[in-house]
Design an enzyme around this catalytic site. Structure first.
Site, short mmCIF file in Angstrom:
data_model
loop_
_atom_site.label_atom_id
_atom_site.label_comp_id
_atom_site.label_asym_id
_atom_site.label_seq_id
_atom_site.Cartn_x
_atom_site.Cartn_y
_atom_site.Cartn_z
N TYR A 1 5.46 1.94 -6.04
CA TYR A 1 6.05 1.71 -4.64
C TYR A 1 6.94 3.02 -4.39
O TYR A 1 7.36 3.20 -3.15
CB TYR A 1 6.45 0.46 -4.14
CG TYR A 1 5.14 0.36 -3.47
CD1 TYR A 1 5.10 0.22 -2.20
CD2 TYR A 1 4.26 -0.89 -4.00
CE1 TYR A 1 3.78 -0.34 -2.25
CE2 TYR A 1 2.92 -1.40 -4.44
CZ TYR A 1 2.97 -1.13 -2.97
OH TYR A 1 1.40 -1.99 -2.68
N GLN B 1 -0.77 -0.91 11.41
CA GLN B 1 -1.06 -1.77 10.03
C GLN B 1 -0.46 -0.78 9.04
O GLN B 1 -0.60 -0.91 7.60
CB GLN B 1 -2.29 -1.12 9.49
CG GLN B 1 -3.99 -2.20 10.63
CD GLN B 1 -5.16 -1.30 9.90
OE1 GLN B 1 -5.92 -2.21 9.39
NE2 GLN B 1 -5.35 -0.92 11.34
N ASP C 1 4.08 3.41 6.65
CA ASP C 1 5.70 4.21 6.81
C ASP C 1 6.66 3.93 7.30
O ASP C 1 7.30 5.04 7.51
CB ASP C 1 4.86 5.26 6.41
CG ASP C 1 3.52 5.39 8.14
OD1 ASP C 1 4.25 5.19 9.04
OD2 ASP C 1 2.30 6.02 7.64
N HIS D 1 1.86 -5.36 8.28
CA HIS D 1 1.44 -4.90 6.75
C HIS D 1 2.60 -4.80 6.32
O HIS D 1 2.47 -4.39 4.98
CB HIS D 1 0.67 -3.52 6.19
CG HIS D 1 -0.85 -4.70 6.88
ND1 HIS D 1 -1.74 -3.70 6.59
CD2 HIS D 1 -1.75 -5.43 7.59
CE1 HIS D 1 -3.02 -4.76 6.98
NE2 HIS D 1 -2.75 -5.61 7.58
N CYS E 1 12.95 -10.23 -1.96
CA CYS E 1 12.86 -10.83 -3.04
C CYS E 1 11.47 -11.25 -3.61
O CYS E 1 10.73 -11.89 -2.66
CB CYS E 1 13.71 -12.36 -3.23
SG CYS E 1 14.11 -12.72 -4.63
N CYS F 1 17.64 -9.21 -7.52
CA CYS F 1 17.84 -9.72 -5.98
C CYS F 1 19.63 -10.68 -6.34
O CYS F 1 19.32 -10.76 -7.27
CB CYS F 1 17.25 -11.04 -6.29
SG CYS F 1 17.75 -12.20 -5.08
N1 APR Z 1 -6.95 10.99 13.17
C1 APR Z 1 -7.95 9.45 13.47
N2 APR Z 1 -8.58 9.00 12.45
C2 APR Z 1 -8.39 9.54 11.41
C3 APR Z 1 -8.01 10.80 11.04
C4 APR Z 1 -7.24 11.63 11.96
N3 APR Z 1 -6.37 12.39 11.77
N4 APR Z 1 -7.69 11.36 9.78
C5 APR Z 1 -8.28 9.76 8.65
N5 APR Z 1 -8.91 9.08 9.78
C6 APR Z 1 -9.68 7.58 9.73
C7 APR Z 1 -10.47 7.50 8.87
O1 APR Z 1 -11.77 8.08 9.80
C8 APR Z 1 -11.03 5.91 8.26
O2 APR Z 1 -11.54 5.57 9.51
O3 APR Z 1 -8.95 6.78 9.89
C9 APR Z 1 -9.34 5.83 8.87
C10 APR Z 1 -8.76 5.33 7.73
O4 APR Z 1 -9.23 4.43 7.16
P1 APR Z 1 -8.21 3.64 5.61
O5 APR Z 1 -7.63 4.35 4.86
O6 APR Z 1 -9.30 2.76 5.85
O7 APR Z 1 -7.49 2.80 6.71
P2 APR Z 1 -6.58 1.56 7.27
O8 APR Z 1 -7.80 1.47 8.54
O9 APR Z 1 -5.51 1.57 8.50
O10 APR Z 1 -6.85 0.63 5.92
C11 APR Z 1 -6.58 -0.88 6.28
O11 APR Z 1 -6.13 -1.44 4.67
O12 APR Z 1 -5.75 -0.10 2.23
C12 APR Z 1 -5.03 -1.20 3.16
O13 APR Z 1 -2.97 -2.12 3.50
C13 APR Z 1 -3.54 -1.39 3.65
O14 APR Z 1 -2.72 -0.89 5.78
C14 APR Z 1 -4.09 -0.79 5.53
C15 APR Z 1 -5.41 -1.19 5.39
#
Ligand code: APR
Length: 246
Positions: free
Chosen positions: A69, A103, A106, A121, A129, A149
């Site tokens: 992290y 979600q 950052d 999230h 803690c 902590c």
């Molecule tokens: N603009 C829009 N969408 C995009 C872009 C872009 N420039 N680049 C990629 N994508 C899309 C991809 O096609 C995909 O559908 O963003 C999506 C990313 O998917 P994930 O990586 O699965 O992200 P997310 O849906 O936010 O994941 C949900 O899962 O891993 C856990 O807690 C983590 O918050 C996260 C959650």
């Protein structure tokens, strides 16, 4: 090729009172933050997020998880908001009610000035803690990894939701409420695979919202969307704002 903004969508948005946006990792992709599933490079390529982002992994190897992290925090700290984040700030001024649900951990939505943000999230810049769940703002650097902590001496951990953990109740409840009341619901840059966040667009649909998806690739939600704007969020969202301001 990106989709042009359909005039029917512009008309729908002009008469919308309540607009809800759910964002995922794709919205930060153009800021150079790798999506969660693409994040494993270099030093960390031998691990999968499922092996590191769980309470079990933390109990077994707290140093390894804390250091992972730490690496992700540094990566995110160097990232800057992109045109998608800025367009969402403009959108909040265009509707009587606008709720941004993310979600992403950052914190990039906050920087340019989005104000009503539901972070489902958690946030990687916050620490809590592991034992008590309380937010910890500062601690003594004793060289322990993870740090301890100041109240109970337990390990500190990032305030993010790990696999196998529930979402923060108040945030989920507000997100559900807003989704049910939405006239228009946007699902942007999310694969729609991770529940319960992925249930929000369905809640909105069940309450007669218009569903708009913005993503370069189709997702399980695409067949249900009234409008699929295919392309990167950093291109489509500024175009959408331009069309609405015309
Ligand atoms: N603009 C829009 N969408 C995009 C872009 C872009 N420039 N680049 C990629 N994508 C899309 C991809 O096609 C995909 O559908 O963003 C999506 C990313 O998917 P994930 O990586 O699965 O992200 P997310 O849906 O936010 O994941 C949900 O899962 O891993 C856990 O807690 C983590 O918050 C996260 C959650």
């Amino acid at each position: 090729m990106t989709s042009p903004i359909p005039s029917e969508l512009v008309d729908t948005l002009r008469s919308a009172n309540r607009v809800v946006v759910l964002t995922g990792a794709g919205v930060s992709a153009e800021s150079g933050v790798p999506t969660f599933r693409d994040a494993q490079t270099g030093l960390w390529s031998q691990y999968s997020p499922e092996e590191l982002a769980t309470p079990r992994a933390f109990r077994q190897n707290p140093k390894l998880v804390w250091e992972w992290y730490q690496w992700r925090r540094e990566l995110v700290s160097k990232a800057k908001p992109n045109p998608a984040h800025y367009a969402l700030v403009e959108m909040q001024e265009l509707f009587p009610e606008f709720t941004l649900i993310t979600q992403n951990v950052d914190g990039l939505h906050r920087l340019p000035g989005s104000n009503i943000i539901i972070e489902l999230h958690g946030n990687i810049h916050r620490t809590k803690c592991f034992q008590e769940g309380t937010i910890v703002e500062s601690w003594k650097d004793t060289g322990d990894v993870p740090p301890k902590c100041p109240d109970c001496g337990g390990w500190l951990r990032p305030d993010v939701v790990w696999f196998e953990e529930p979402l923060p109740e108040a945030e989920l409840e507000s997100a559900m409420k807003a989704s049910r009341k939405a006239d228009v619901f946007f699902s942007i840059g999310t694969s729609g695979l991770v529940y319960p966040a992925a249930s929000l667009p369905h809640e909105a649909l069940n309450h007669n919202a218009t569903l708009v998806e913005i993503n370069p690739a189709p997702t399980p939600l695409t067949p249900k969307a009234d409008f699929m704007l295919k392309g990167p969020a950093g291109v489509i969202l500024p175009e959408l704002v331009k069309a609405l301001r015309k």
